[in-house]
Design an enzyme around this catalytic site. Structure first.
Site, short mmCIF file in Angstrom:
data_model
loop_
_atom_site.label_atom_id
_atom_site.label_comp_id
_atom_site.label_asym_id
_atom_site.label_seq_id
_atom_site.Cartn_x
_atom_site.Cartn_y
_atom_site.Cartn_z
CD GLU A 20 -3.17 -0.72 2.19
OE1 GLU A 20 -2.95 0.15 2.67
OE2 GLU A 20 -4.60 -1.37 2.40
CD GLU B 254 -4.25 -5.75 2.76
OE1 GLU B 254 -5.37 -5.05 3.45
OE2 GLU B 254 -3.13 -5.41 2.63
#
Ligand code: GAL
Length: 643
Positions: free
Chosen positions: A143, A298
Site C-alpha cells: 500500500e 485485501e
C-alpha cells in the site's frame, strides 16, 4: 481459477499453529496466501544476519497444500537496526517533525539508505526463492502512500530539486511555469527551492501541483527499483503492489502501467448502507487501469480496527461484498487476514479464522465463500469494455483540490464522479474509467465530471470522440502548469463546447439555484453560449435567464452541479442508446462478459424480472422471468447463449 485467501502472518504464531492453519486453509479452499509483508525485521534481525528458515518452511507448507504464494518483498517496515543506524531515513512532516519508529511504513520515500536496503532485500528474497514452486506473484512493498505519502526532509528536498531540474531544465523555466513573479517568489537557483513546507500563508499552487506529481513519482521510483531487482532474478514472476482503492495521492494510471497485475485493497464501511456504491466505482477503476481483470488482494471478513467505530459485517455481507468485487472484474477475493491476531494494533481486526476458531459464524462464512468461489470459477479472466466511461485525471484532481486558492473548496473530485456514477450504478449500467488522453473508441457515452486542468492533448482526445460527450463545470480552466488558459475557461475546450465562461459563481453550503433542468448546488457559472444551443437556463437569482446547460452536436456542457443529475442523465442515455438492467433500489446489477450478477444489498427480499434467462452458478439452477432475491443474497447468471 478465482483466487481465494489472504494475508498470512505465521511469524505472529508459534509453529504448532501452522499445521492447523494449513489444514483449515485447505478445508476452506484457500489457494493463495500473501506472506512476509511486514517481515523484514524477522528475516534480517541484524544487518546480514538472515533467518530464512521459517519462511522456507512456510513456503514449503503452502506448496504441499496446493496454495500459491503472493510473496512480499518485506520492505514495508524497515527494521529497527536500520532506522537506528540511519535516523535520517524516517519521514519528516510539513511542520518539520521527524516521525519515530514504532508503527510501520516508516521511511522517507527519497531516502537512498532505505532504497538501497529495500532493493538488497528484494534481490536476496528473489535469489533465494526464484525456483520455489509456491512463488506465483511478487508483492512489492505494501500500500504505497499508506501512512507515508510525503516527506519534507532535506533529502526529499534535494530529490524534489533534481526532479524539477529534469522537468524544467533551467530555473528560468521553473519561474515561468510556477508564475513566481506573483508574490515576489522569483528564484535564482534550484538550491533555493524547497518542498511546500508549512508557510505563513497560501503556498504557490503550481509548486503544490508539482509536489503532488513528485510525491507520486518518488514512491513509484521505489517500486520500480525493487521491481528491477526482481526482474533480473525472476523475469517470469508477475509483480504487483496493492492499491488503496481510488486514492488522491498516487496517479494510478502511471502506477498501473508499471505493474503486471492490478491489485486492490477495499474496505467499505459495513455501517454505511451506501458504501457498496463508492466501492463499485473503485472496482471499476481497477478494471479500467489496465483494461483487464484485476485482483481484490485485501478486504475485510467483518470489522476493521482503524475506524472510530468498527462495525462488523452482518451475516451474508462478506459473501455479498466478495461477489460484488467479482462482478466488477476481480479474479478472486483475498482478505486481511487469515488468522485473527492476538496482539498489536490489529488484534480486533476480523479475519477468515476468528479468535473463536472454527466454532464461529465467521468461519462458516469463510467455508461458504470458498464453495461459492469454486462454483464461479468460469468468470475468471473475463473482461469486456463498458459502453459508458467517466474521465478521471490525477493532475486535474490535484489542481482542483489545491488548498486556499480556488473559487470554492467545495468541489471534490470523488464526489463529482459519484454524482454521475451513483445513477449509472442504480440503472445497472457498466461504467469504465478513462484518462483524458485515452482513445475513447467504442464508448457510446463519455462523461467528464470535471477537468479543471485540461491540456491541448486532452482536449484533442475528447474532440476526437464521436459519441455522446458530457462535460461538467469548471473544466478547461488551467494548463499543465496550473495557469489559466488565455481568455479563461473552457480554454482548449472552447470550440468543442461552443461556450465561454465569464465568471464562476460558487454557492454556499445549503444554497440551491434553480434551473429549468432542476436545482443546482455547490457551483454555477455565468456563461455565454457562443456557438451552442441552450438546453437549460438558470431561474431566479443573479443568473436568472442565463444559460445553464448547452449543447453543440453531441457535446453537452453543464455549467453547474445538478443536485439530482438523474433526469438529465436519462435523456443523455436515451440519446446514446445505452440501456441498463431494471432493478429495485439497493439491488446491484452488473454484467461481466457473458454473466449477470444480481446483488441484493438491502435487508429486504427483492423481486426482479430477469432481462434474459440463464443458469445461476451459485445454485446450479436455471432461472428466468421473475425471481426473488433474499436479503443480502445474490445470483450469478450465466446468460443463455453465452459461455
Ligand atoms: C491495509 C494494510 C493491511 C492491514 C489492513 C487492515 O491497509 O495493507 O496490512 O493493515 O489494512 O484493514
Amino acid at each position: 481459477m478465482l483466487r481465494f485467501g489472504g494475508d498470512y502472518n505465521p511469524e505472529q504464531w508459534p509453529e504448532e499453529v501452522w499445521a492447523e492453519d494449513l489444514r483449515l486453509m485447505s478445508e476452506a479452499g484457500v489457494n493463495m496466501a500473501t506472506v512476509a509483508v511486514f517481515s523484514w525485521s524477522r528475516l534480517e534481525p541484524e544487518q546480514g544476519a538472515w533467518d530464512f528458515a521459517w519462511l522456507d518452511r512456510i513456503l514449503d507448507l503452502l506448496h504441499e497444500h496446493g496454495i500459491d504464494a503472493d510473496l512480499a518483498t518485506a520492505t514495508a517496515t524497515p527494521p529497527p537496526w536500520l532506522v537506528r543506524a540511519h535516523p535520517e531515513m524516517m519521514p519528516v512532516t510539513a511542520d518539520g517533525v521527524r516521525l519515530e519508529f514504532g508503527s510501520r511504513q516508516g521511511y522517507c520515500p527519497s531516502s537512498p539508505v532505505y532504497r538501497t536496503h529495500a532493493v538488497r532485500l528484494a534481490r536476496t528474497l528473489a535469489t533465494r526463492y526464484a525456483s520455489h514452486p509456491a512463488l506465483k506473484m511478487w508483492h512489492i512493498g505494501n500500500e504505497y502512500a499508506d501512512h507515508t505519502l510525503e516527506c519534507f526532509c532535506e533529502v526529499s528536498a534535494a530529490h524534489f530539486r533534481t526532479w524539477l531540474e529534469a522537468r524544467y531544465g533551467t530555473i528560468g523555466g521553473l519561474n515561468a511555469v510556477w508564475g513566481t513573479s506573483c508574490w515576489g517568489q522569483l528564484y535564482t537557483g534550484f538550491d533555493q527551492v524547497e518542498p511546500p513546507r508549512t508557510a505563513p500563508g497560501p503556498v504557490n499552487p503550481a509548486q503544490l501541483l508539482d509536489w503532488r506529481r513528485f510525491c507520486s513519482d518518488a514512491l513509484l521510483e521505489l517500486f520500480e527499483a525493487e521491481k528491477a531487482a526482481l526482474r533480473e532474478v525472476t523475469p517470469d514472476i508477475p509483480v504487483t503492489t496493492n492499491f488503496m482503492s481510488i486514492l488522491h495521492g498516487l496517479d494510478y494510471w502511471k502506477w498501473a502501467a508499471a505493474e503486471d497485475l492490478v491489485t486492490d485493497d477495499a474496505y467499505p464501511d459495513p455501517a454505511d448502507p451506501e458504501s457498496h456504491v463508492a466501492i463499485a466505482l473503485s472496482y471499476d477503476l481497477m478494471r479500467s487501469l489496465k483494461r483487464q481483470p484485476w485482483l481484490l488482494l485485501e478486504s475485510s471478513p467483518s470489522a476493521v480496527s482503524w475506524r472510530a467505530v468498527n462495525a462488523p459485517k452482518p451475516p451474508g455481507m462478506m459473501r455479498l461484498h466478495s461477489l460484488q468485487a467479482l462482478a466488477h472484474g476481480s479474479d478472486g477475493v483475498m482478505f486481511f487476514q487469515w488468522r485473527q491476531a492476538r496482539f498489536g494494533p490489529e488484534k480486533f481486526h476480523s479475519a477468515l479464522l476468528p479468535h473463536g476458531g472454527t466454532a464461529t459464524r465467521g468461519w462458516q462464512e469463510t467455508l461458504q465463500l470458498g464453495r461459492d468461489l469454486k462454483a464461479l470459477a468460469e468468470v475468471a479472466g473475463s473482461y469486456e469494455q463498458a459502453q459508458v466511461a467517466l474521465v478521471l485525471d490525477w493532475d486535474s484532481w490535484w489542481g482542483l483540490e489545491a488548498p486556499e486558492s480556488m473559487p470554492s473548496d467545495r468541489l471534490k473530485l470523488k464526489e463529482l464522479l459519484l454524482d454521475w456514477y451513483r445513477p449509472l450504478h442504480a440503472r445497472g449500467i457498466a461504467v469504465d474509467l478513462a484518462p483524458p488522453g485515452r482513445d475513447l473508441t467504442g464508448y457510446r457515452l463519455v462523461i467528464v465530471p470535471n477537468l479543471y486542468l485540461c491540456t491541448e492533448e486532452s482536449a484533442k482526445a475528447l474532440s476526437a470522440f464521436d459519441g455522446e460527450l458530457v462535460v461538467g463545470p469548471f473544466s478547461g480552466v488551467v494548463d499543465a502548469a496550473d495557469q489559466v488558459h488565455p481568455g479563461g475557461a473552457p480554454g482548449p475546450l472552447r470550440d468543442l463546447l461552443g461556450v465561454t465562461v465569464e465568471e464562476f459563481w460558487p454557492l454556499h453550503d445549503g444554497v440551491t439555484q434553480a434551473t429549468t433542468a432542476g436545482a443546482a448546488r455547490t457551483w454555477t457559472e455565468w456563461i455565454h453560449a457562443t456557438d451552442a444551443e441552450v438546453v437549460a437556463r438558470y431561474r431566479g437569482g443573479e443568473l436568472d435567464g442565463r444559460p445553464a446547460i448547452t449543447r453543440k452536436g453531441g457535446v453537452t456542457y453543464l455549467s453547474c452541479r445538478l443536485d439530482d443529475p438523474a433526469p438529465f442523465l436519462d435523456t443523455v442515455l436515451a440519446r446514446a442508446d445505452v440501456h441498463g438492467v431494471e432493478v429495485p433500489r439497493g439491488v446491484e446489477a452488473v454484467r461481466r462478459a457473458g454473466h449477470l450478477f444480481l446483488l441484493n444489498h438491502t435487508t429486504d427480499p427483492q423481486r426482479i424480472t430477469l432481462p434474459q434467462a440463464g443458469t445461476d452458478l451459485l445454485t446450479a439452477t436455471s432461472r428466468q422471468g421473475e425471481i426473488e432475491l433474499a436479503p443480502r443474497d445474490a445470483v450469478v447468471l450465466r446468460l443463455e447463449g453465452r459461455k
